[in-house]
Scaffold this motif. Structure first.
Motif, PDB file in Angstrom:
ATOM      1  N   HIS A   1       0.988  -1.151   0.161  1.00  0.00           N
ATOM      2  CA  HIS A   1      -0.035   0.253   0.086  1.00  0.00           C
ATOM      3  C   HIS A   1       0.988   1.281   0.130  1.00  0.00           C
ATOM      4  O   HIS A   1       1.395   1.630   0.846  1.00  0.00           O
ATOM      5  CB  HIS A   1      -0.889  -0.172   1.469  1.00  0.00           C
ATOM      6  CG  HIS A   1      -1.590   1.277   1.628  1.00  0.00           C
ATOM      7  ND1 HIS A   1      -2.487   1.660   0.685  1.00  0.00           N
ATOM      8  CD2 HIS A   1      -1.587   2.019   2.561  1.00  0.00           C
ATOM      9  CE1 HIS A   1      -3.162   2.911   1.174  1.00  0.00           C
ATOM     10  NE2 HIS A   1      -2.533   3.212   2.255  1.00  0.00           N
TER      11      HIS A   1
ATOM     12  N   LYS B   1      -6.946   4.458  -0.603  1.00  0.00           N
ATOM     13  CA  LYS B   1      -6.968   4.663   0.905  1.00  0.00           C
ATOM     14  C   LYS B   1      -6.305   3.686   1.725  1.00  0.00           C
ATOM     15  O   LYS B   1      -5.611   3.988   2.582  1.00  0.00           O
ATOM     16  CB  LYS B   1      -8.637   4.756   1.079  1.00  0.00           C
ATOM     17  CG  LYS B   1      -9.120   6.240   1.127  1.00  0.00           C
ATOM     18  CD  LYS B   1     -10.786   6.329   1.346  1.00  0.00           C
ATOM     19  CE  LYS B   1     -11.602   7.412   0.595  1.00  0.00           C
ATOM     20  NZ  LYS B   1     -12.667   7.290   0.598  1.00  0.00           N
ATOM     21  N   THR B   2      -6.870   2.399   1.463  1.00  0.00           N
ATOM     22  CA  THR B   2      -6.083   1.435   2.700  1.00  0.00           C
ATOM     23  C   THR B   2      -5.675   0.059   1.742  1.00  0.00           C
ATOM     24  O   THR B   2      -4.770  -0.505   2.382  1.00  0.00           O
ATOM     25  CB  THR B   2      -7.170   0.870   3.609  1.00  0.00           C
ATOM     26  OG1 THR B   2      -8.492   0.340   2.816  1.00  0.00           O
ATOM     27  CG2 THR B   2      -7.768   1.897   4.352  1.00  0.00           C
TER      28      THR B   2
END
Lengths: 398, 398
Positions: B16, B21-22
């Motif tokens: 990531h 976002k995640t």
């Protein structure tokens, strides 16, 4: 309130024969004096029996007095029996009206592959003849009788002054499944009391159809039953309209207004649609390229769903233009304008949130792509792809 | 439980970086020994910068050591900056891995028209290099890092015996928006330790791609970013595989299993899909005709919604075949078979209700159209069109 009046010498009727549960399902158009006639038909290789028969009848060129139309059943993929039934519809109509079998056209729309319920049709035709009328209510009855999934009737009338004579044109049509235009059945009947020669009538229908019904359709009209019929009975008493004259142009403008309005009505009635979208691709090297790119955008499920979501996703439009494989496309020159706001011009434009928030918000949406490779352009109408469309079409029939 | 193991000499990683976002959004493939490489790319005229760059790199033919891939951003319609950023990704990857810039490929998938967040990418690459591993968890990390709207990872491994040597093949791919295949981005990485000559590798990828990824796509791969890369690092120690040999055929069968499975996984993951549909058109005069008709059926919104509604509406299939304008089509000879039940054979078959009730009910649906005009046929996979598809795509982005 729709303004409705039939051109001189025409009568129509529409009724419930029992093929549909309660709604009207069969209609008749009649002119006592023979009409000069022109038709545009589906290019689909699977043609319904009435399409084949009507094409044959128009070829005989003996003048048309009547059109018998049913909804609820397309009489398509019905083999030899389908042709027997279509002929039977023509025969009974011509008998009841006391005209020749070569003077009657027949159209059907509805489900594919089911035998016609001829008993109901045979019982209905004499009643249709008995109720023929030039009155507004009869026009509404006829307009209702040809509908399938349409939300409402589609009618447009106009009068044109041709050398001091008032010429009337009325158009009545059906068609709603235009989200995937290749598959939608569209029927249109254009009646006029104009005095016009055969050659001019054929030409004017071809030309106006191209920028109206064909501009909401992909690859021509590709359902099994699509039919546009234009009848002119000369009752207005104007001097004969010939090609290449001022009168031809005047008649054409009037006809164009009628066809454009009906085409827009069809898009507006697109199954489950919430947006009416005009797509223009300009700046291409050829007209054909402009049309090709326009059609790819208009048929992209991803573009259509983004319209429904009111999400100005110009990337999907750029990708569609690329997928259309048109000549001279340079992504670094292309411009994409949504509802008057440029989102891409060789590169992404940072559109202020306030401006962006207004795009795709109205019912009428305008998409313009400027390829900047030439001077040609093409426009067409389409609608969005909605959850309601899926609902309507998931369980339509069988 | 997916069986996962990398061919000899390969390592991968995924992480990531912060673009999503995640979820994981950047991944790396690495082989210490240079690979012979082959690629298949989108035909779209609007090509993303990494597609153009990777095509250039493969042309140089200096062997490939690594592929750097990001999701979240397609780096497409990003102008000159897009190419600068793609080159930067290659340069940093090659620096960190101590290989040449001509030995690294780059791919991107995600939103079109947004500048790459290079800060996050630059920070991530050294970490990707540090975490390279041949272990199952690393493969899963990589497979996850390339996903966009996919529900799950798509991985398939197989081992093939080539002259007594065990050759491994693994395929990892992403792609889900295949309901309208023209627009879906598909990325696939096929890694093998086979020892195979360049000519054979290029040929075998073309051949197997044709009946797998191309058979779930319309008009070739028409998104802006579609890429299939096949890397072979010769670590299995088998004798060099050349075209026209038994070993070539053995390798091809293995590769075919991997690509077919991944292609089916993509269809199965079609956005919002509930049905996996195999469409076959046979009995056509040419292979091209069979393919044309198959693709028109597979892309018909009306057919796709009827699949969702579990409504065996064969009339829409007949109409699609007609719309495909293939040669020699005679509706009176055509046969339409849905899940083994003939619904139309020159005319409508009255299928008993009990038999009909089973059609389109399972997850796997089989549509066969026999045109009876020749001996050619073509098959492809597709899925249904659902309300969920519209939901997913109405608000995907911007």
């Amino acid at each position: 309130m729709i303004k409705i009046s039939l051109p001189k010498g025409f009568k129509v009727s529409g009724m419930h024969s029992g093929m549909k549960k309660t709604k009207k399902d069969i209609g008749l158009i009649f002119s006592q004096s023979k009409c000069v006639a022109a038709g545009v038909f589906t290019q689909n290789k699977v043609k319904a029996a009435p399409v084949i028969l009507t094409q044959q009848i128009l070829k005989k060129n003996e003048g048309i007095n009547a059109v018998i139309v049913n909804s609820a059943n397309a009489n398509c993929c019905t083999g030899k029996q389908g042709m027997i039934d279509a002929k039977k519809m023509v025969q009974i109509t011509s008998d009841c009206l006391n005209v020749g079998m070569n003077n009657v056209c027949v159209c059907s729309t509805g489900i594919i592959g089911h035998k016609m319920d001829m008993e109901k049709i045979i019982a209905a035709i004499p009643q249709l003849v008995d109720t023929l009328s030039y009155k507004k209510e009869a026009v509404l009855d006829f307009a209702r009788s040809i509908l399938t999934t349409d939300k409402d009737v589609k009618i447009k009338t106009i009068s044109v002054n041709i050398c001091g004579k008032k010429v009337m044109i009325i158009g009545v049509c059906k068609g709603a499944g235009m989200v995937h235009p290749k598959m939608a059945t569209m029927l249109a009947y254009i009646l006029t009391d104009a005095n016009i020669e055969q050659k001019a009538l054929t030409k004017v229908l071809k030309e106006t159809n191209e920028v109206s019904f064909n501009a909401i359709s992909v690859d021509g009209d590709m359902s099994t039953n699509d039919t546009v019929i234009l009848l002119a009975n000369a009752q207005a008493g104007n001097e004969l309209i010939k090609t290449g004259t001022k009168e031809y142009d005047e008649f054409k403008s009037g006809l164009n207004v009628v066809l454009q309005k009906l085409a827009q009505d069809i898009v507006e009635d697109g199954e489950g649609s919430t947006k009416i979208v005009t797509i223009t691709v300009k700046g291409t090297k050829t007209k054909k390229d402009a049309e090709k790119a326009t059609r790819v955008i208009a048929n992209s499920q991803l573009v259509k769903t983004s319209l429904y979501g009111q999400d100005p996703n110009w990337g999907r439009i750029a990708s569609s233009v690329g997928a259309s494989m048109i000549a001279g496309l340079d992504p670094d020159k292309m411009e994409i304008i949504l509802d008057g706001v440029t989102f891409y011009n060789g590169k992404r434009i940072d559109v202020p949130a306030k401006k962006k928030a207004k795009v795709y918000k109205n019912k009428y949406v305008d998409i313009v792509v400027d390829v900047k490779a030439g001077k040609e352009e093409y426009s067409m109408f389409t609608c969005d792809l909605t959850k309601r469309y899926v609902e309507i079409n998931a369980h339509y029939t069988t």
